[in-house]
Design a protein around this motif. Sequence first.
Motif, PDB file in Angstrom:
ATOM      1  N   PHE A  98     -18.000  18.212   4.556  1.00  0.00           N
ATOM      2  CA  PHE A  98     -17.059  17.152   4.206  1.00  0.00           C
ATOM      3  C   PHE A  98     -17.037  16.103   5.313  1.00  0.00           C
ATOM      4  O   PHE A  98     -17.094  16.437   6.498  1.00  0.00           O
ATOM      5  CB  PHE A  98     -15.659  17.750   4.049  1.00  0.00           C
ATOM      6  N   SER A  99     -16.993  14.827   4.933  1.00  0.00           N
ATOM      7  CA  SER A  99     -16.829  13.765   5.931  1.00  0.00           C
ATOM      8  C   SER A  99     -16.153  12.564   5.277  1.00  0.00           C
ATOM      9  O   SER A  99     -16.027  12.504   4.054  1.00  0.00           O
ATOM     10  CB  SER A  99     -18.181  13.350   6.513  1.00  0.00           C
ATOM     11  N   MET A 100     -15.680  11.647   6.106  1.00  0.00           N
ATOM     12  CA  MET A 100     -14.956  10.488   5.585  1.00  0.00           C
ATOM     13  C   MET A 100     -15.567   9.185   6.073  1.00  0.00           C
ATOM     14  O   MET A 100     -15.937   9.067   7.238  1.00  0.00           O
ATOM     15  CB  MET A 100     -13.489  10.511   6.068  1.00  0.00           C
ATOM     16  N   LEU A 101     -15.641   8.223   5.166  1.00  0.00           N
ATOM     17  CA  LEU A 101     -16.034   6.853   5.519  1.00  0.00           C
ATOM     18  C   LEU A 101     -14.718   6.099   5.635  1.00  0.00           C
ATOM     19  O   LEU A 101     -14.021   5.904   4.640  1.00  0.00           O
ATOM     20  CB  LEU A 101     -16.913   6.258   4.426  1.00  0.00           C
ATOM     21  N   VAL A 102     -14.376   5.723   6.877  1.00  0.00           N
ATOM     22  CA  VAL A 102     -13.032   5.209   7.118  1.00  0.00           C
ATOM     23  C   VAL A 102     -12.964   3.694   7.095  1.00  0.00           C
ATOM     24  O   VAL A 102     -13.804   3.004   7.677  1.00  0.00           O
ATOM     25  CB  VAL A 102     -12.515   5.708   8.487  1.00  0.00           C
ATOM     26  N   SER A 103     -11.927   3.190   6.410  1.00  0.00           N
ATOM     27  CA  SER A 103     -11.678   1.750   6.432  1.00  0.00           C
ATOM     28  C   SER A 103     -10.171   1.514   6.414  1.00  0.00           C
ATOM     29  O   SER A 103      -9.632   0.899   5.501  1.00  0.00           O
ATOM     30  CB  SER A 103     -12.336   1.072   5.231  1.00  0.00           C
ATOM     31  N   HIS A 104      -9.509   2.047   7.415  1.00  0.00           N
ATOM     32  CA  HIS A 104      -8.059   1.909   7.489  1.00  0.00           C
ATOM     33  C   HIS A 104      -7.666   0.654   8.232  1.00  0.00           C
ATOM     34  O   HIS A 104      -8.291   0.288   9.216  1.00  0.00           O
ATOM     35  CB  HIS A 104      -7.475   3.109   8.236  1.00  0.00           C
ATOM     36  N   VAL A 105      -6.594   0.014   7.768  1.00  0.00           N
ATOM     37  CA  VAL A 105      -6.071  -1.155   8.472  1.00  0.00           C
ATOM     38  C   VAL A 105      -4.574  -0.968   8.705  1.00  0.00           C
ATOM     39  O   VAL A 105      -3.915  -0.209   7.999  1.00  0.00           O
ATOM     40  CB  VAL A 105      -6.321  -2.460   7.671  1.00  0.00           C
ATOM     41  N   THR A 106      -4.049  -1.673   9.721  1.00  0.00           N
ATOM     42  CA  THR A 106      -2.615  -1.565  10.006  1.00  0.00           C
ATOM     43  C   THR A 106      -1.969  -2.933   9.831  1.00  0.00           C
ATOM     44  O   THR A 106      -2.601  -3.962  10.025  1.00  0.00           O
ATOM     45  CB  THR A 106      -2.378  -1.048  11.437  1.00  0.00           C
ATOM     46  N   MET A 130       0.829  -1.209   0.000  1.00  0.00           N
ATOM     47  CA  MET A 130       0.000   0.000   0.000  1.00  0.00           C
ATOM     48  C   MET A 130       0.844   1.232   0.000  1.00  0.00           C
ATOM     49  O   MET A 130       1.339   1.598   0.996  1.00  0.00           O
ATOM     50  CB  MET A 130      -0.860   0.003   1.266  1.00  0.00           C
ATOM     51  N   CYS A 131       0.780   1.803  -1.157  1.00  0.00           N
ATOM     52  CA  CYS A 131       1.839   1.393  -2.069  1.00  0.00           C
ATOM     53  C   CYS A 131       2.200   2.419  -3.113  1.00  0.00           C
ATOM     54  O   CYS A 131       3.341   2.815  -3.147  1.00  0.00           O
ATOM     55  CB  CYS A 131       1.500   0.112  -2.782  1.00  0.00           C
ATOM     56  N   LEU A 132       1.274   2.836  -3.938  1.00  0.00           N
ATOM     57  CA  LEU A 132       1.754   3.559  -5.106  1.00  0.00           C
ATOM     58  C   LEU A 132       2.423   4.875  -4.718  1.00  0.00           C
ATOM     59  O   LEU A 132       1.796   5.930  -4.657  1.00  0.00           O
ATOM     60  CB  LEU A 132       0.594   3.830  -6.088  1.00  0.00           C
ATOM     61  N   GLY A 133       3.716   4.798  -4.455  1.00  0.00           N
ATOM     62  CA  GLY A 133       4.477   5.991  -4.120  1.00  0.00           C
ATOM     63  C   GLY A 133       5.544   6.174  -5.168  1.00  0.00           C
ATOM     64  O   GLY A 133       6.236   5.240  -5.526  1.00  0.00           O
ATOM     65  N   ILE A 134       5.643   7.366  -5.716  1.00  0.00           N
ATOM     66  CA  ILE A 134       6.641   7.604  -6.752  1.00  0.00           C
ATOM     67  C   ILE A 134       7.527   8.783  -6.369  1.00  0.00           C
ATOM     68  O   ILE A 134       7.082   9.716  -5.729  1.00  0.00           O
ATOM     69  CB  ILE A 134       5.972   7.870  -8.105  1.00  0.00           C
ATOM     70  N   PRO A 135       8.791   8.732  -6.775  1.00  0.00           N
ATOM     71  CA  PRO A 135       9.718   9.805  -6.414  1.00  0.00           C
ATOM     72  C   PRO A 135       9.634  10.970  -7.386  1.00  0.00           C
ATOM     73  O   PRO A 135       9.786  10.778  -8.592  1.00  0.00           O
ATOM     74  CB  PRO A 135      11.086   9.119  -6.519  1.00  0.00           C
ATOM     75  N   GLY A 136       9.366  12.163  -6.893  1.00  0.00           N
ATOM     76  CA  GLY A 136       9.275  13.336  -7.762  1.00  0.00           C
ATOM     77  C   GLY A 136      10.197  14.438  -7.262  1.00  0.00           C
ATOM     78  O   GLY A 136      10.541  14.490  -6.084  1.00  0.00           O
ATOM     79  N   ARG A 137      10.549  15.351  -8.183  1.00  0.00           N
ATOM     80  CA  ARG A 137      11.457  16.445  -7.825  1.00  0.00           C
ATOM     81  C   ARG A 137      10.636  17.660  -7.429  1.00  0.00           C
ATOM     82  O   ARG A 137       9.743  18.094  -8.155  1.00  0.00           O
ATOM     83  CB  ARG A 137      12.358  16.771  -9.017  1.00  0.00           C
ATOM     84  N   ILE A 138      10.930  18.222  -6.261  1.00  0.00           N
ATOM     85  CA  ILE A 138      10.187  19.391  -5.784  1.00  0.00           C
ATOM     86  C   ILE A 138      10.662  20.617  -6.539  1.00  0.00           C
ATOM     87  O   ILE A 138      11.866  20.898  -6.572  1.00  0.00           O
ATOM     88  CB  ILE A 138      10.408  19.582  -4.275  1.00  0.00           C
ATOM     89  N   THR A 195       0.202   3.894   5.165  1.00  0.00           N
ATOM     90  CA  THR A 195       0.790   4.805   4.179  1.00  0.00           C
ATOM     91  C   THR A 195      -0.140   5.962   3.851  1.00  0.00           C
ATOM     92  O   THR A 195       0.302   7.085   3.626  1.00  0.00           O
ATOM     93  CB  THR A 195       1.062   4.075   2.839  1.00  0.00           C
ATOM     94  N   THR A 196      -1.416   5.649   3.785  1.00  0.00           N
ATOM     95  CA  THR A 196      -2.399   6.641   3.353  1.00  0.00           C
ATOM     96  C   THR A 196      -3.002   7.394   4.535  1.00  0.00           C
ATOM     97  O   THR A 196      -3.627   8.435   4.357  1.00  0.00           O
ATOM     98  CB  THR A 196      -3.529   5.939   2.560  1.00  0.00           C
ATOM     99  N   GLY A 211       7.369  -1.387   2.102  1.00  0.00           N
ATOM    100  CA  GLY A 211       8.268  -0.240   2.139  1.00  0.00           C
ATOM    101  C   GLY A 211       7.608   1.091   2.389  1.00  0.00           C
ATOM    102  O   GLY A 211       8.131   1.938   3.116  1.00  0.00           O
ATOM    103  N   HIS A 212       6.449   1.309   1.804  1.00  0.00           N
ATOM    104  CA  HIS A 212       5.839   2.624   1.968  1.00  0.00           C
ATOM    105  C   HIS A 212       5.105   2.763   3.292  1.00  0.00           C
ATOM    106  O   HIS A 212       5.026   3.836   3.849  1.00  0.00           O
ATOM    107  CB  HIS A 212       4.941   2.954   0.774  1.00  0.00           C
ATOM    108  N   VAL A 213       4.592   1.651   3.802  1.00  0.00           N
ATOM    109  CA  VAL A 213       4.026   1.687   5.155  1.00  0.00           C
ATOM    110  C   VAL A 213       5.142   2.085   6.112  1.00  0.00           C
ATOM    111  O   VAL A 213       4.974   2.938   6.975  1.00  0.00           O
ATOM    112  CB  VAL A 213       3.455   0.308   5.554  1.00  0.00           C
ATOM    113  N   CYS A 214       6.315   1.486   5.938  1.00  0.00           N
ATOM    114  CA  CYS A 214       7.439   1.760   6.823  1.00  0.00           C
ATOM    115  C   CYS A 214       8.030   3.148   6.623  1.00  0.00           C
ATOM    116  O   CYS A 214       8.636   3.703   7.531  1.00  0.00           O
ATOM    117  CB  CYS A 214       8.519   0.694   6.654  1.00  0.00           C
TER     118      CYS A 214
END
Lengths: 353, 105, 371
Positions: free
Chosen positions: C162-170, B1-9, C142-143, C193-196
């Motif tokens: 504005f409001s959010m319907l949440v479905s986050h998991v860890t 979870m996941c779609l992360g891409i590297p971009g230049r600021i 990540t999100t 990797g992106h979670v970390c």
Amino acid sequence: MSQSVFTDGLVCPAPIAEQTHVLLGHGSGGKLSAALVRDYILPHFANTTLQELGDAAIVDIGFSRLAFSTDAFVVNPLEFPGGDIGVLAVHGTLNDLAMMGAEPRYIAVSLILEEGFELGRLQRIIASMARAATAAHVTIVTGDTKVVERGKADGLFITTTGIGVCDSDFRTSPTQARVGDAVLISGPMGAHGMTIMSAREGLGLDTELTSDSANLYPLVRHLRRAVGDDLHVMRDPTRGGVASAVNEIAAASRVGIELLEETLPIDPVVSAACEMLGLDPLYVANEGVLVAFVPESRADAALSALRTHPLGARSCQIGRVVEDNAGSVWMRTTIGGSRLVDLLPGDQLPRIC
Amino acid sequence: MCLGIPGRITEIHDDNGVAMGTIDFGGVRRSVCLAYVADEVAPGDYALIHVGFAIAKVSEDEAKRTFALLEEMSQLDELEWLGEIARTNAAELTAPVEGEREGVR
Amino acid sequence: MKYLSEYRDAKIAKALARRIRATASRRWVMMEVCGGQTHTIVRQGIDELVGDAVEMIHGPGCPVCVTPLEQIDRAVALAARPDIIFTSFGDMLRVPGSECDLQQVRARGGTIRVVYSPLDAVDLAQRYPDKQVVFFAVGFETTAPANAMAVWRAHQLGVRNFSMLVSHVTVPPAMLALLAAPDNRVQAFLAAGHVCTVMGWEEYEPIAERYHIPIVVTGFEPVDILEGMLLAVRQLEKGEGRVENQYVRSVRREGNVAARKLVRQVFRLTDRQWRGIGEIPASGLAIREEYADFDAELRFGLQDIHATEPTECRAGDVLRGKIKPNECAMFGTVCTPMHPLGAPMVSTEGACAAYFTAGRFRKAATAGGVA
């Protein structure tokens, strides 16, 4: 002084001369319609056949076989970098004829306008169609205009129908791919689809992408001259991209197709846009690219011929036709693995994962 | 979870107290929120972008260092692999051919 | 593209694959948790390259796939209302609910907009003050920072519609649940990797220690994944079990401190249903009381919507790594991307869909694929 025009029982008291937007009355077949055609459409498509405004156009084509094609165009946004719905509509039908090996000659245009559509915008799009047709040496000889109520037509729908002349016995067909054929592509993938995607409100992408919408017939002529009847199949990979086009051919010809990922041509910005949205360029629409199948031994000749034309400058071979896995398309990935390139169930959606 | 891409600021500005900016990712530009990396980045730096947010600055030093190691490994590996091929070929050349016995022509 | 293309280098990838095969003295079983990693592995055919050295079990790392049926039904209910503009990431649109999916709701007249960023949804709410804008906040850690910022921003700017319907998991609770299962075969993890990048890797250290299992924080490109696998294989060969970082260009041990802070401020831990798996305690995020105004479930009274999962779909077994997608009797016949029975067949990151579109089951049926 105002004139009233009856449209389906409703009285429309608006003065004709001051219209800036399409009214339902413009679709009635009455004076407003006549004025719309006379003032906004005819001046651009000027030719003697069209001026006659008959129900059908009578055209002279000698004793040849005809190619005949029709297509409807619905695109959002209507105008985008590199073109508009009008240009797409002209090139789209021309290319369908050209992919069968025919020389496009005449086009019929049918417009469905939404009430409220800006006439100035219509002018721009019609002028654009006229330019595309002239540049392609085809004539728009007949047409029709209808108007629908606000909310029923996303602005403007265009349908174009085209007639082309076939060259003697030559014909290509999606059933003609043969084991041992080389799969060639005339240019980089994905420019049109990603341009539309980027231009869509809501994704907020700012790019220099432009649609590759183009008339492909000149490329077809070059190919014919170079390899003659060895030109087995041609296809312009529009909706569904290159992947869908080659899948259809693999199925129709009952052969397997093997693609090489590292040979697929793609512009860096198109590639970047795909990465950002998580889209696969193999499934993104093209409007100015063709794929061609010729025997492996003729591939060099075909590529040289394509490369002499600016549209084909980046032509290359992307795969070959094989006996294995008939009906399917497989791809050797850049790192040496393999994967199936199948038809998608629906549209690709931008993803987060 | 996941779609992360590297971009230049390419630029940074403040929007009502939140750091926002523009990234350029291979010619595609987009507005992104830089709130989570604001202290460490300046125009010209690269950041990892996920759903319109920079979630990390890309460490150019770490990237260079580890990539150099990878390339070195890859070159060594190629030499080893070529060596292997050479050894296999040599072995094939000196092995007795089927049907012949050593010393017999 | 800098910091992306280099990590697709074929030469380096092949060299890593050879190293892995040369280092492994037996076949090791590994799991990648993250759907994006599954995507790369299957689409590039990485698991085929290392086949005899590593068996990859694809984990439940697709937040789209594990979104509970109930949440989809709630999303569908909201999206169908004429006063609501329902916004979502693209991949949620085709996930089947009990009756239909969001795309079908759109076909029936619901207003649904795909957005790239949750801030776009807040923007939309400002532009359409007479409508309610609801954002479907799905994802792993990540999100969460992005979704937290959206709530915080709406609060700060006084965007009341504005409001959010949440479905986050860890992730860590899911890993623990997998490791605790008696039939667990996973010997090493490639951590997401992106979670970390957001969370760092501190919370994986106790897990690695308790189960003496290698956990390698890994990126998403072919070179990253192969390097991650190599590091894991090396640890396994030496009998080690610790956390290691492959994704050094983006991940630090403490992660992104500012992001974690705002996530804690806006969200709290909660028990969560994982579609196909069941409830995992303290594995989800919910909006805190201070920001309850922005919780769509409270604003629209959705607590009465409940759903029961169909029994034929073996998504749970796939997500837990008990079976491969093509070992499910329905795979490729009754259940395909065109008519999915469960979420892993819908999202392109779901293991079932990934297998199907890469042709895994078809390969067995036909003569060998690409040689």
